[in-house]
Design a protein around this motif. Sequence first.
Motif, PDB file in Angstrom:
ATOM      1  N   UNK A 108       0.820  -1.219   0.000  1.00  0.00           N
ATOM      2  CA  UNK A 108       0.000   0.000   0.000  1.00  0.00           C
ATOM      3  C   UNK A 108       0.855   1.270   0.000  1.00  0.00           C
ATOM      4  N   UNK A 109       2.091   1.207   0.494  1.00  0.00           N
ATOM      5  CA  UNK A 109       2.932   2.409   0.566  1.00  0.00           C
ATOM      6  C   UNK A 109       3.269   2.968  -0.828  1.00  0.00           C
ATOM      7  N   UNK A 110       3.646   2.135  -1.809  1.00  0.00           N
ATOM      8  CA  UNK A 110       3.864   2.694  -3.152  1.00  0.00           C
ATOM      9  C   UNK A 110       2.593   3.347  -3.730  1.00  0.00           C
ATOM     10  N   UNK A 111       1.437   2.839  -3.352  1.00  0.00           N
ATOM     11  CA  UNK A 111       0.168   3.429  -3.804  1.00  0.00           C
ATOM     12  C   UNK A 111      -0.012   4.795  -3.150  1.00  0.00           C
ATOM     13  N   UNK A 112       0.221   4.858  -1.853  1.00  0.00           N
ATOM     14  CA  UNK A 112       0.162   6.134  -1.127  1.00  0.00           C
ATOM     15  C   UNK A 112       1.122   7.144  -1.758  1.00  0.00           C
ATOM     16  N   UNK A 113       2.342   6.707  -2.018  1.00  0.00           N
ATOM     17  CA  UNK A 113       3.339   7.599  -2.619  1.00  0.00           C
ATOM     18  C   UNK A 113       2.915   8.080  -4.001  1.00  0.00           C
ATOM     19  N   UNK A 114       2.256   7.213  -4.752  1.00  0.00           N
ATOM     20  CA  UNK A 114       1.781   7.606  -6.092  1.00  0.00           C
ATOM     21  C   UNK A 114       0.702   8.682  -5.993  1.00  0.00           C
ATOM     22  N   UNK A 115      -0.249   8.496  -5.076  1.00  0.00           N
ATOM     23  CA  UNK A 115      -1.269   9.531  -4.875  1.00  0.00           C
ATOM     24  C   UNK A 115      -0.609  10.861  -4.504  1.00  0.00           C
ATOM     25  N   UNK A 116       0.316  10.803  -3.572  1.00  0.00           N
ATOM     26  CA  UNK A 116       0.999  12.031  -3.133  1.00  0.00           C
ATOM     27  C   UNK A 116       1.765  12.674  -4.278  1.00  0.00           C
ATOM     28  N   UNK A 117       2.497  11.864  -5.035  1.00  0.00           N
ATOM     29  CA  UNK A 117       3.277  12.407  -6.158  1.00  0.00           C
ATOM     30  C   UNK A 117       2.374  13.046  -7.206  1.00  0.00           C
ATOM     31  N   UNK A 118       1.293  12.367  -7.547  1.00  0.00           N
ATOM     32  CA  UNK A 118       0.370  12.871  -8.571  1.00  0.00           C
ATOM     33  C   UNK A 118      -0.279  14.197  -8.157  1.00  0.00           C
ATOM     34  N   UNK A 119      -0.450  14.380  -6.855  1.00  0.00           N
ATOM     35  CA  UNK A 119      -1.174  15.554  -6.354  1.00  0.00           C
ATOM     36  C   UNK A 119      -0.257  16.593  -5.710  1.00  0.00           C
ATOM     37  N   UNK A 120       1.039  16.337  -5.696  1.00  0.00           N
ATOM     38  CA  UNK A 120       1.976  17.277  -5.086  1.00  0.00           C
ATOM     39  C   UNK A 120       1.805  17.373  -3.577  1.00  0.00           C
ATOM     40  N   UNK A 121       1.495  16.256  -2.955  1.00  0.00           N
ATOM     41  CA  UNK A 121       1.272  16.235  -1.513  1.00  0.00           C
ATOM     42  C   UNK A 121       2.390  15.475  -0.812  1.00  0.00           C
ATOM     43  N   UNK A 122       2.372  15.533   0.518  1.00  0.00           N
ATOM     44  CA  UNK A 122       3.388  14.852   1.317  1.00  0.00           C
ATOM     45  C   UNK A 122       2.756  14.394   2.625  1.00  0.00           C
ATOM     46  N   UNK A 123       3.572  13.837   3.496  1.00  0.00           N
ATOM     47  CA  UNK A 123       3.103  13.414   4.811  1.00  0.00           C
ATOM     48  C   UNK A 123       2.594  14.617   5.618  1.00  0.00           C
ATOM     49  N   UNK A 124       3.204  15.766   5.385  1.00  0.00           N
ATOM     50  CA  UNK A 124       2.846  16.986   6.107  1.00  0.00           C
ATOM     51  C   UNK A 124       1.727  17.750   5.404  1.00  0.00           C
ATOM     52  N   UNK A 125       1.832  17.876   4.094  1.00  0.00           N
ATOM     53  CA  UNK A 125       0.809  18.590   3.307  1.00  0.00           C
ATOM     54  C   UNK A 125      -0.146  17.554   2.727  1.00  0.00           C
TER      55      UNK A 125
END
Length: 162
Positions: free
Chosen positions: A90-107
Amino acid sequence: MLNQEEMEKLDGILISNDYNKTAIITIMQDIQKEYRYLPEEALSYIAEKLKISEAKVYSVATFYENFSLEPKGKHVVKICDGTACHVRKSIPILNEFRNELGLSEVKITTDDMSFTVETVSCLGACGLAPVCTVNDVVYPAMTPEKARNLIKQLKEEMTDEN
């Protein structure tokens, strides 16, 4: 400060719950459904109308994980990181969502308030792992590629709405 329309919305929620203090969780769920979070002004307003302390209202709002005191995007993406989903990547999926949307653990929310990406401990759909939800719609057997396509689809739907 709440405007007249917002007060009428909140009054409608209170009326539908008979101004019942014991329905505070349901009232808060209805408010969060309306605003996608619990605005401070709304919590103060319902505390006054229900004749209970703001401290009591805030204690309920902060006790339950599903309540948010921060504004969320139009599309709330929850990626499960429970054991079944985690071992199925699930972590690579989470990272993909974040990358696609310009988000991070903080934002966690996009600047235009279109998307919020969160992790949750379990969505209760372990047999469908790895899984995510968007506004409580379940997306089973997710992959980074499916995550990319889902974001693309949601963005297209938002463009079509405008």
